[in-house]
Scaffold this active site. Structure first.
Site, mmCIF file in Angstrom:
data_model
loop_
_atom_site.group_PDB
_atom_site.id
_atom_site.type_symbol
_atom_site.label_atom_id
_atom_site.label_comp_id
_atom_site.label_asym_id
_atom_site.label_seq_id
_atom_site.Cartn_x
_atom_site.Cartn_y
_atom_site.Cartn_z
ATOM 1 N N ILE A 65 125.583 17.891 50.687
ATOM 2 C CA ILE A 65 126.006 18.431 51.986
ATOM 3 C C ILE A 65 125.336 17.615 53.093
ATOM 4 C CG2 ILE A 65 126.248 20.484 53.423
ATOM 5 C CD1 ILE A 65 125.736 22.204 50.980
ATOM 6 N N PRO A 66 125.773 16.368 53.283
ATOM 7 C CA PRO A 66 125.185 15.581 54.365
ATOM 8 C C PRO A 66 125.539 16.203 55.717
ATOM 9 C CG PRO A 66 126.972 14.375 53.304
ATOM 10 C CD PRO A 66 126.797 15.644 52.548
ATOM 11 N N HIS A 67 124.540 16.330 56.564
ATOM 12 C CA HIS A 67 124.767 16.949 57.873
ATOM 13 C C HIS A 67 123.776 16.402 58.875
ATOM 14 C CE1 HIS A 67 121.821 19.397 55.718
ATOM 15 N NE2 HIS A 67 121.309 19.712 56.903
ATOM 16 N N GLY A 68 124.138 16.495 60.128
ATOM 17 C CA GLY A 68 123.262 16.007 61.168
ATOM 18 C C GLY A 68 123.501 16.729 62.475
#
Length: 159
Positions: A65-68
């Site tokens: 779950i890549p998030h920024g």
């Protein structure tokens, strides 16, 4: 906020090719910036990389779950990507990743962001759903599964 509020068939990509984690984060950034007048892929990429430096967003079982966080009060943007071939992602179980739910959130988005991450993580702990997503033939079928995970149990992944 529901996953169906964040995704559409256009924000789901099937069988994406990537040669590295860095290139994959670039692809995700391009996808999340698509159709945005005020959000650049570079800004998203830097945000995703900054988060990954804190620790991998690879949950295990082939999921990440890549998030920024993005400056300003921009809406949450999300994309779901299934890779053609699993890719090393420094996941907690050491397994490569092939399913990714990526998103950007405004920098001041606190509890809502955490609730959404928890919901997505819980959703991706369902092995039947993960297999159904891997077997789905198109973005519409994947969106149905992500919007109604119980459909994986009914075997309705193919359209």
């Amino acid at each position: 906020m529901l996953i169906s509020d964040l995704l559409s068939p256009e924000s789901i990509r099937c069988d994406v090719h990537s040669s590295s984690k860095k290139r994959l984060l670039e692809i995700i950034s391009e996808e999340l910036a698509r159709d945005s007048d005020d959000l650049s892929a570079r800004e998203i990429f830097e945000s995703l990389c900054a988060r990954e430096r804190l620790g991998s967003t690879g949950l295990g079982h082939g999921v990440a779950i890549p998030h920024g966080r993005i400056k300003g009060n921009r809406p949450i943007r999300a994309s779901f990507i299934r890779l053609k071939k699993p890719l090393p992602f420094d996941s907690i179980d050491g397994e490569p990743v092939d399913l990714l739910f990526a998103m950007t959130v405004p920098e001041n988005c606190g509890e809502d962001h955490l609730k959404l991450l928890a919901h997505v993580a819980e959703l991706f702990s369902d092995r039947e759903l993960l297999q159904a997503l891997r077997d789905a033939e198109n973005p519409s079928a994947m969106l149905q599964l992500l919007s109604d995970p119980s459909s994986a149990e009914r075997g309705t992944t193919r359209h």
